[in-house]
Design a protein around this motif. Structure first.
Motif, PDB file in Angstrom:
ATOM      1  N   VAL A 141      35.630  40.164  43.047  1.00  0.00           N
ATOM      2  CA  VAL A 141      34.658  39.337  43.764  1.00  0.00           C
ATOM      3  C   VAL A 141      33.459  40.194  44.189  1.00  0.00           C
ATOM      4  O   VAL A 141      32.296  39.782  44.008  1.00  0.00           O
ATOM      5  CB  VAL A 141      35.296  38.652  44.990  1.00  0.00           C
ATOM      6  N   ASP A 142      33.708  41.357  44.713  1.00  0.00           N
ATOM      7  CA  ASP A 142      32.631  42.257  45.140  1.00  0.00           C
ATOM      8  C   ASP A 142      31.732  42.618  43.965  1.00  0.00           C
ATOM      9  O   ASP A 142      30.504  42.577  44.072  1.00  0.00           O
ATOM     10  CB  ASP A 142      33.230  43.505  45.775  1.00  0.00           C
ATOM     11  N   MET A 189      29.622  39.612  42.933  1.00  0.00           N
ATOM     12  CA  MET A 189      28.545  39.377  43.896  1.00  0.00           C
ATOM     13  C   MET A 189      27.441  40.414  43.748  1.00  0.00           C
ATOM     14  O   MET A 189      26.255  40.085  43.833  1.00  0.00           O
ATOM     15  CB  MET A 189      29.090  39.326  45.315  1.00  0.00           C
ATOM     16  N   LYS A 190      27.806  41.676  43.495  1.00  0.00           N
ATOM     17  CA  LYS A 190      26.786  42.719  43.278  1.00  0.00           C
ATOM     18  C   LYS A 190      25.976  42.431  42.020  1.00  0.00           C
ATOM     19  O   LYS A 190      24.754  42.562  42.015  1.00  0.00           O
ATOM     20  CB  LYS A 190      27.444  44.090  43.188  1.00  0.00           C
ATOM     21  N   ASP A 191      26.666  42.031  40.945  1.00  0.00           N
ATOM     22  CA  ASP A 191      25.970  41.691  39.698  1.00  0.00           C
ATOM     23  C   ASP A 191      25.002  40.525  39.914  1.00  0.00           C
ATOM     24  O   ASP A 191      23.853  40.567  39.464  1.00  0.00           O
ATOM     25  CB  ASP A 191      26.965  41.320  38.591  1.00  0.00           C
ATOM     26  N   LEU A 192      25.473  39.499  40.601  1.00  0.00           N
ATOM     27  CA  LEU A 192      24.622  38.344  40.872  1.00  0.00           C
ATOM     28  C   LEU A 192      23.457  38.708  41.784  1.00  0.00           C
ATOM     29  O   LEU A 192      22.335  38.216  41.606  1.00  0.00           O
ATOM     30  CB  LEU A 192      25.447  37.217  41.491  1.00  0.00           C
ATOM     31  N   LEU A 240      27.815  30.996  44.328  1.00  0.00           N
ATOM     32  CA  LEU A 240      27.610  31.186  42.891  1.00  0.00           C
ATOM     33  C   LEU A 240      28.778  31.942  42.267  1.00  0.00           C
ATOM     34  O   LEU A 240      29.245  31.587  41.172  1.00  0.00           O
ATOM     35  CB  LEU A 240      26.285  31.918  42.647  1.00  0.00           C
ATOM     36  N   ALA A 241      29.285  32.966  42.952  1.00  0.00           N
ATOM     37  CA  ALA A 241      30.450  33.700  42.448  1.00  0.00           C
ATOM     38  C   ALA A 241      31.665  32.784  42.372  1.00  0.00           C
ATOM     39  O   ALA A 241      32.442  32.830  41.403  1.00  0.00           O
ATOM     40  CB  ALA A 241      30.747  34.907  43.343  1.00  0.00           C
ATOM     41  N   ALA A 242      31.843  31.915  43.378  1.00  0.00           N
ATOM     42  CA  ALA A 242      32.966  30.974  43.372  1.00  0.00           C
ATOM     43  C   ALA A 242      32.834  29.977  42.224  1.00  0.00           C
ATOM     44  O   ALA A 242      33.824  29.658  41.547  1.00  0.00           O
ATOM     45  CB  ALA A 242      33.052  30.236  44.702  1.00  0.00           C
ATOM     46  N   VAL A 243      31.625  29.491  41.982  1.00  0.00           N
ATOM     47  CA  VAL A 243      31.396  28.564  40.866  1.00  0.00           C
ATOM     48  C   VAL A 243      31.703  29.250  39.537  1.00  0.00           C
ATOM     49  O   VAL A 243      32.372  28.686  38.660  1.00  0.00           O
ATOM     50  CB  VAL A 243      29.950  28.009  40.901  1.00  0.00           C
ATOM     51  N   ALA A 269      33.678  31.862  39.020  1.00  0.00           N
ATOM     52  CA  ALA A 269      35.117  32.122  38.930  1.00  0.00           C
ATOM     53  C   ALA A 269      35.876  30.850  38.590  1.00  0.00           C
ATOM     54  O   ALA A 269      36.812  30.869  37.773  1.00  0.00           O
ATOM     55  CB  ALA A 269      35.632  32.724  40.236  1.00  0.00           C
ATOM     56  N   THR A 270      35.478  29.740  39.196  1.00  0.00           N
ATOM     57  CA  THR A 270      36.138  28.468  38.917  1.00  0.00           C
ATOM     58  C   THR A 270      35.882  28.028  37.483  1.00  0.00           C
ATOM     59  O   THR A 270      36.792  27.529  36.804  1.00  0.00           O
ATOM     60  CB  THR A 270      35.658  27.387  39.914  1.00  0.00           C
ATOM     61  N   ASP A 271      34.688  28.234  36.995  1.00  0.00           N
ATOM     62  CA  ASP A 271      34.364  27.928  35.600  1.00  0.00           C
ATOM     63  C   ASP A 271      35.260  28.737  34.663  1.00  0.00           C
ATOM     64  O   ASP A 271      35.850  28.189  33.723  1.00  0.00           O
ATOM     65  CB  ASP A 271      32.884  28.224  35.335  1.00  0.00           C
ATOM     66  N   ASP A 272      35.380  30.033  34.925  1.00  0.00           N
ATOM     67  CA  ASP A 272      36.257  30.880  34.109  1.00  0.00           C
ATOM     68  C   ASP A 272      37.696  30.383  34.148  1.00  0.00           C
ATOM     69  O   ASP A 272      38.370  30.314  33.116  1.00  0.00           O
ATOM     70  CB  ASP A 272      36.217  32.336  34.593  1.00  0.00           C
ATOM     71  N   MET A 273      38.177  30.037  35.345  1.00  0.00           N
ATOM     72  CA  MET A 273      39.554  29.571  35.496  1.00  0.00           C
ATOM     73  C   MET A 273      39.775  28.274  34.726  1.00  0.00           C
ATOM     74  O   MET A 273      40.770  28.134  34.009  1.00  0.00           O
ATOM     75  CB  MET A 273      39.882  29.351  36.969  1.00  0.00           C
TER      76      MET A 273
END
Length: 93
Positions: free
Chosen positions: A33-34, A37-40, A54-57, A59-63
């Motif tokens: 997650v860290d 978030m740094k990449d974003l 955005l990170a949660a979106v 990650a959810t897309d990947d899942m």
């Protein structure tokens, strides 16, 4: 089984997470997650709260894509098993 309390650092802030998973696993999740978030942050310059969403979106897309791929592969496996059984029956006949 007892919950394990693990302190992690994400986007410069510490969070206490209670989980049945190992401390190493929780640290790996937090590190992912860290990193995301740094990449974003480098790509978008958004505030931390928006980066987290955005990170949660992402990650959810990947899942969800992974779950669909697992479902597709299970169907493919079941079809292959059925074909093998059919070929075995045909061979015996």
């Amino acid at each position: 089984m007892e919950k394990i309390k693990t302190t992690v650092r994400i986007a410069g802030k510490e969070y206490a997470i209670s989980s049945y998973d190992s401390e190493a696993y929780v640290q790996n999740v937090a590190a992912w997650v860290d990193r995301k978030m740094k990449d974003l942050a480098q790509a978008t310059r958004l505030p931390t709260g928006q980066l987290a969403v955005l990170a949660a979106v992402n990650a959810t897309d990947d899942m969800m894509k992974s779950r669909e791929e697992i479902r597709r592969l299970k169907q493919e496996l079941e079809s292959a098993r059925a074909e093998i059984e059919r070929l075995k029956r045909d061979e015996k006949a």
